[in-house]
Design a protein around this motif. Structure first.
Motif, PDB file in Angstrom:
ATOM      1  N   TYR A  63      44.897  24.749  24.176  1.00 50.30           N
ATOM      2  CA  TYR A  63      45.087  25.640  23.029  1.00 50.30           C
ATOM      3  C   TYR A  63      45.561  27.003  23.528  1.00 50.30           C
ATOM      4  O   TYR A  63      45.066  27.511  24.536  1.00 50.30           O
ATOM      5  CB  TYR A  63      43.767  25.781  22.269  1.00 50.30           C
ATOM      6  CG  TYR A  63      43.785  26.760  21.127  1.00 50.30           C
ATOM      7  CD1 TYR A  63      44.425  26.450  19.938  1.00 50.30           C
ATOM      8  CD2 TYR A  63      43.140  27.983  21.234  1.00 50.30           C
ATOM      9  CE1 TYR A  63      44.432  27.346  18.877  1.00 50.30           C
ATOM     10  CE2 TYR A  63      43.138  28.885  20.176  1.00 50.30           C
ATOM     11  CZ  TYR A  63      43.784  28.566  19.008  1.00 50.30           C
ATOM     12  OH  TYR A  63      43.795  29.456  17.956  1.00 50.30           O
ATOM     13  N   ARG A  64      46.519  27.573  22.818  1.00 51.65           N
ATOM     14  CA  ARG A  64      46.973  28.921  23.162  1.00 51.65           C
ATOM     15  C   ARG A  64      46.406  29.900  22.157  1.00 51.65           C
ATOM     16  O   ARG A  64      46.823  29.943  20.995  1.00 51.65           O
ATOM     17  CB  ARG A  64      48.487  29.004  23.170  1.00 51.65           C
ATOM     18  CG  ARG A  64      48.978  30.368  23.612  1.00 51.65           C
ATOM     19  CD  ARG A  64      50.454  30.398  23.788  1.00 51.65           C
ATOM     20  NE  ARG A  64      50.864  31.715  24.251  1.00 51.65           N
ATOM     21  CZ  ARG A  64      52.112  32.045  24.464  1.00 51.65           C
ATOM     22  NH1 ARG A  64      53.073  31.151  24.269  1.00 51.65           N
ATOM     23  NH2 ARG A  64      52.416  33.241  24.884  1.00 51.65           N
ATOM     24  N   TYR A  69      45.559  30.740  27.396  1.00 50.38           N
ATOM     25  CA  TYR A  69      45.290  29.326  27.201  1.00 50.38           C
ATOM     26  C   TYR A  69      43.814  29.014  27.459  1.00 50.38           C
ATOM     27  O   TYR A  69      43.190  29.607  28.326  1.00 50.38           O
ATOM     28  CB  TYR A  69      46.125  28.477  28.162  1.00 50.38           C
ATOM     29  CG  TYR A  69      47.604  28.631  27.983  1.00 50.38           C
ATOM     30  CD1 TYR A  69      48.275  27.947  26.974  1.00 50.38           C
ATOM     31  CD2 TYR A  69      48.342  29.462  28.827  1.00 50.38           C
ATOM     32  CE1 TYR A  69      49.650  28.086  26.823  1.00 50.38           C
ATOM     33  CE2 TYR A  69      49.709  29.596  28.680  1.00 50.38           C
ATOM     34  CZ  TYR A  69      50.353  28.910  27.669  1.00 50.38           C
ATOM     35  OH  TYR A  69      51.703  29.051  27.518  1.00 50.38           O
ATOM     36  N   VAL A  70      43.298  28.045  26.695  1.00 49.93           N
ATOM     37  CA  VAL A  70      41.968  27.489  26.947  1.00 49.93           C
ATOM     38  C   VAL A  70      42.102  25.974  26.903  1.00 49.93           C
ATOM     39  O   VAL A  70      43.007  25.439  26.258  1.00 49.93           O
ATOM     40  CB  VAL A  70      40.903  27.966  25.924  1.00 49.93           C
ATOM     41  CG1 VAL A  70      40.621  29.451  26.082  1.00 49.93           C
ATOM     42  CG2 VAL A  70      41.318  27.653  24.504  1.00 49.93           C
ATOM     43  N   TYR A  72      39.692  22.242  26.727  1.00 44.69           N
ATOM     44  CA  TYR A  72      38.405  21.585  26.489  1.00 44.69           C
ATOM     45  C   TYR A  72      38.570  20.085  26.646  1.00 44.69           C
ATOM     46  O   TYR A  72      39.644  19.538  26.419  1.00 44.69           O
ATOM     47  CB  TYR A  72      37.904  21.855  25.058  1.00 44.69           C
ATOM     48  CG  TYR A  72      37.854  23.305  24.695  1.00 44.69           C
ATOM     49  CD1 TYR A  72      36.853  24.131  25.195  1.00 44.69           C
ATOM     50  CD2 TYR A  72      38.814  23.860  23.858  1.00 44.69           C
ATOM     51  CE1 TYR A  72      36.821  25.477  24.862  1.00 44.69           C
ATOM     52  CE2 TYR A  72      38.781  25.195  23.525  1.00 44.69           C
ATOM     53  CZ  TYR A  72      37.783  26.004  24.030  1.00 44.69           C
ATOM     54  OH  TYR A  72      37.749  27.334  23.706  1.00 44.69           O
ATOM     55  N   THR A 107      38.958  28.491  19.521  1.00 46.88           N
ATOM     56  CA  THR A 107      38.966  29.776  20.223  1.00 46.88           C
ATOM     57  C   THR A 107      37.916  29.833  21.327  1.00 46.88           C
ATOM     58  O   THR A 107      38.165  30.386  22.384  1.00 46.88           O
ATOM     59  CB  THR A 107      38.758  30.953  19.259  1.00 46.88           C
ATOM     60  OG1 THR A 107      37.548  30.762  18.538  1.00 46.88           O
ATOM     61  CG2 THR A 107      39.924  31.090  18.313  1.00 46.88           C
ATOM     62  N   ASP A 108      36.738  29.258  21.076  1.00 47.30           N
ATOM     63  CA  ASP A 108      35.679  29.292  22.098  1.00 47.30           C
ATOM     64  C   ASP A 108      35.014  27.943  22.342  1.00 47.30           C
ATOM     65  O   ASP A 108      34.112  27.839  23.170  1.00 47.30           O
ATOM     66  CB  ASP A 108      34.625  30.327  21.737  1.00 47.30           C
ATOM     67  CG  ASP A 108      33.871  30.006  20.458  1.00 47.30           C
ATOM     68  OD1 ASP A 108      34.130  28.955  19.832  1.00 47.30           O
ATOM     69  OD2 ASP A 108      33.005  30.816  20.072  1.00 47.30           O
ATOM     70  N   ALA A 122      34.366  23.012  28.595  1.00 42.05           N
ATOM     71  CA  ALA A 122      35.553  23.816  28.890  1.00 42.05           C
ATOM     72  C   ALA A 122      36.016  23.599  30.326  1.00 42.05           C
ATOM     73  O   ALA A 122      35.214  23.317  31.218  1.00 42.05           O
ATOM     74  CB  ALA A 122      35.243  25.292  28.665  1.00 42.05           C
ATOM     75  N   THR A 124      38.856  25.285  33.379  1.00 49.14           N
ATOM     76  CA  THR A 124      39.559  26.493  33.782  1.00 49.14           C
ATOM     77  C   THR A 124      41.063  26.265  33.619  1.00 49.14           C
ATOM     78  O   THR A 124      41.567  25.185  33.919  1.00 49.14           O
ATOM     79  CB  THR A 124      39.243  26.829  35.252  1.00 49.14           C
ATOM     80  OG1 THR A 124      37.815  26.940  35.389  1.00 49.14           O
ATOM     81  CG2 THR A 124      39.896  28.123  35.683  1.00 49.14           C
ATOM     82  N   VAL A 125      41.761  27.302  33.156  1.00 50.63           N
ATOM     83  CA  VAL A 125      43.214  27.213  32.966  1.00 50.63           C
ATOM     84  C   VAL A 125      43.877  28.393  33.666  1.00 50.63           C
ATOM     85  O   VAL A 125      43.482  29.539  33.478  1.00 50.63           O
ATOM     86  CB  VAL A 125      43.597  27.248  31.465  1.00 50.63           C
ATOM     87  CG1 VAL A 125      45.107  27.158  31.292  1.00 50.63           C
ATOM     88  CG2 VAL A 125      42.894  26.148  30.700  1.00 50.63           C
ATOM     89  N   VAL A 134      45.238  22.986  34.672  1.00 50.49           N
ATOM     90  CA  VAL A 134      43.900  22.807  34.103  1.00 50.49           C
ATOM     91  C   VAL A 134      43.052  22.124  35.164  1.00 50.49           C
ATOM     92  O   VAL A 134      43.436  21.082  35.694  1.00 50.49           O
ATOM     93  CB  VAL A 134      43.942  21.944  32.826  1.00 50.49           C
ATOM     94  CG1 VAL A 134      42.544  21.756  32.253  1.00 50.49           C
ATOM     95  CG2 VAL A 134      44.876  22.555  31.790  1.00 50.49           C
TER      96      VAL A 134
END
Length: 136
Positions: A63-64, A69-70, A72, A107-108, A122, A124-125, A134
């Motif tokens: 997701y941006r 970026y994140v 999951y 978002t989180d 989650a 790391t990106v 990722v």
């Protein structure tokens, strides 16, 4: 007195063994995606999300958001032993566990609708000008 002490020790050991099957399993993730890959074109704009198969426990959500970026794991944090893969909602800001109806914020990764109480796992990106990485 000796039997009481032994019984107390056995009781402490027995009751201290908690259930560990209620977390998303740890698996090695090392995913590299070229920025030019057409499968991630929706990430060119803030709020874009893509589902990536073949990595993590049940796939990866990339997701941006407003701050980058994140990523999951798609495996729902509610009853993860069922390996239910969350799906993107039409809003683009949440994902839904089709098995339980739980919803999670992109978002989180936090739960926004019960019965889930834990965030998505989650990763790391890191993003360079050439690729998105990722990993865990």
């Amino acid at each position: 007195m000796r039997y009481v002490l032994i019984l107390a020790i056995v009781s402490v050991l027995f009751f201290s063994c908690g259930k560990t099957g209620d977390v998303v399993p740890n698996v090695a993730v090392n995913l590299r995606i070229p920025i030019t890959d057409p499968r991630i074109a929706t990430l060119n704009a803030q709020g874009g999300a893509v589902l990536i198969s073949g990595a993590g426990v049940a796939g990866i959500i990339l997701y941006r958001g407003a701050y980058g970026y994140v990523a999951y794991d798609r495996c729902s944090s509610y009853q993860p032993e069922k390996l239910c893969a969350v799906t993107l909602d039409d809003t683009g800001f949440t994902v839904t566990d089709p098995c339980s109806g739980s919803k999670f914020s992109l978002t989180d990764g936090g739960p926004v609708k019960a019965p889930a109480t834990r965030s998505l796992k989650a990763y790391t990106v890191n993003a360079t000008q050439f690729e998105i990485i990722v990993y865990n």
